[in-house]
Design a protein around this motif. Structure first.
Motif: not given
Ligand SMILES: NC(=O)c1ccc[n+]([C@@H]2O[C@H](COP(=O)([O-])OP(=O)(O)OC[C@H]3O[C@@H](n4cnc5c(N)ncnc54)[C@H](OP(=O)(O)O)[C@@H]3O)[C@@H](O)[C@H]2O)c1
Length: 272
Positions: A10-14, A36-42, A68-75, A96-100, A119-123
């Motif tokens: 539940l990061g910025r995009m979600a 989310v990953a960390s208890p503090a974020s939760a 599914l909206a984690v960073k690609p390295q967390q996939l 999945s919104v994971l880029a690439g 593939v959503p965008n920031t707007p």
């Molecule tokens: N931001 C954009 O404009 C945008 C646009 C299109 C696509 N995307 C895609 O959206 C994805 C997320 O981007 P973002 O900018 O929203 O990232 P972000 O703000 O860093 O959010 C990542 C979230 O994933 C959580 N997380 C990390 N590891 C996890 C795990 N193993 N299980 C469950 N949750 C976990 C993090 O928790 P913590 O907070 O506890 O670390 C955080 O809530 C990316 O893959 C990116 O390619 C983003």
């Protein structure tokens, strides 16, 4: 209304997607199971939105639709958690919104899930987004329509063959950065010509937004708008001459091509 909705990450995009869906009544906030990953974020996000946000993914993976909206390295970690959490046979639609990350890889990592690559965008943050969608062949028509209706809450949705998603991403997801650079440079020019910085920035943003609205509202070809503003021996044509000399068109074409190529490379890197 979706009674149950899982969110992995539940990061910025979600958050940008989920909040409008709840406000529009398409997702029941009581049925959201976010991870989310960390208890503090939760703790912080539970308090902020009044939603069930946990670090234990088991309940989220029980939902019939999972974002599914984690960073690609967390996939990989997310895939391992899904395998451990979901009982055999309990799988739904995974968006999945994971880029690439290609559909083929998603299908391999999440067996049984019917995958959608978005593939959503920031707007999307301001309801003016663009989302490209590609659906795995297992996704039914009604499931595809449902997912499309969710993304339509934050802007326009385009269903595309997956082979076009890299180009879509290059234009719409990287595009805001290219436009931001243009806005900043135009404001710099106005400051150099004597305007105060804040006013120059405001005017640059309004000029870009107004020009886009005019192009769309009157369905103009960009060349028509350019010609409308360029009087003989006037100010605009003097500026355009400088832009052509500096190769602005070619720079933008190459920027979009480079972003598309990089997206392809990143997708290829991640295929096992
Ligand atoms: N931001 C954009 O404009 C945008 C646009 C299109 C696509 N995307 C895609 O959206 C994805 C997320 O981007 P973002 O900018 O929203 O990232 P972000 O703000 O860093 O959010 C990542 C979230 O994933 C959580 N997380 C990390 N590891 C996890 C795990 N193993 N299980 C469950 N949750 C976990 C993090 O928790 P913590 O907070 O506890 O670390 C955080 O809530 C990316 O893959 C990116 O390619 C983003």
């Amino acid at each position: 209304m979706l009674p149950s909705f899982g969110v992995i990450g539940l990061g910025r995009m979600a958050q940008a997607l989920l909040v409008p869906l709840i406000q529009a009544g398409l997702v029941d906030p009581g049925g959201v199971r976010a991870v989310v990953a960390s208890p503090a974020s939760a703790e912080r996000l539970s308090a902020l939105y009044g939603l069930a946000v946990a670090t234990d993914p088991r309940e989220a993976w029980m939902a019939p639709v999972v974002l599914l909206a984690v960073k690609p390295q967390q996939l990989a970690a997310a895939a391992a958690a899904a395998a451990a959490a979901a009982p055999v046979g309990c799988t739904g639609v995974l968006v999945s919104v994971l880029a690439g990350v290609p559909l083929a890889r998603l299908q391999r990592l999440f067996p049984g899930w019917r995958c959608v690559r978005a593939v959503p965008n920031t707007p999307c943050l301001v309801g003016q987004g663009l989302t490209g969608l590609s659906l795995a062949s297992e996704v039914s028509t009604s499931e595809g329509d449902l997912i499309q209706s969710l993304f339509a809450q934050v802007g326009e949705v385009h269903r595309l063959p997956e082979s076009q998603l890299d180009a879509f991403l290059a234009l719409t997801s990287s595009g805001p950065a290219f436009v931001a650079l243009v806005a900043e440079a135009m404001a710099d020019g106005a400051v150099a010509a004597g305007l105060p910085r804040l006013l120059a920035q405001h005017l640059a943003h309004r000029t870009l937004a107004g020009s886009a609205a005019l192009l769309q509202g009157q369905e103009l070809h960009p060349a028509q708008l350019k010609d409308m503003v360029s009087s003989p021996a006037g100010t605009t044509i003097a500026g355009l001459r400088q832009l052509e000399r500096a190769g602005l068109r070619s720079a933008l074409i190459e920027a979009v091509l480079a972003a598309a190529e990089r997206s392809r490379e990143l997708g290829a890197d991640r295929v096992p």
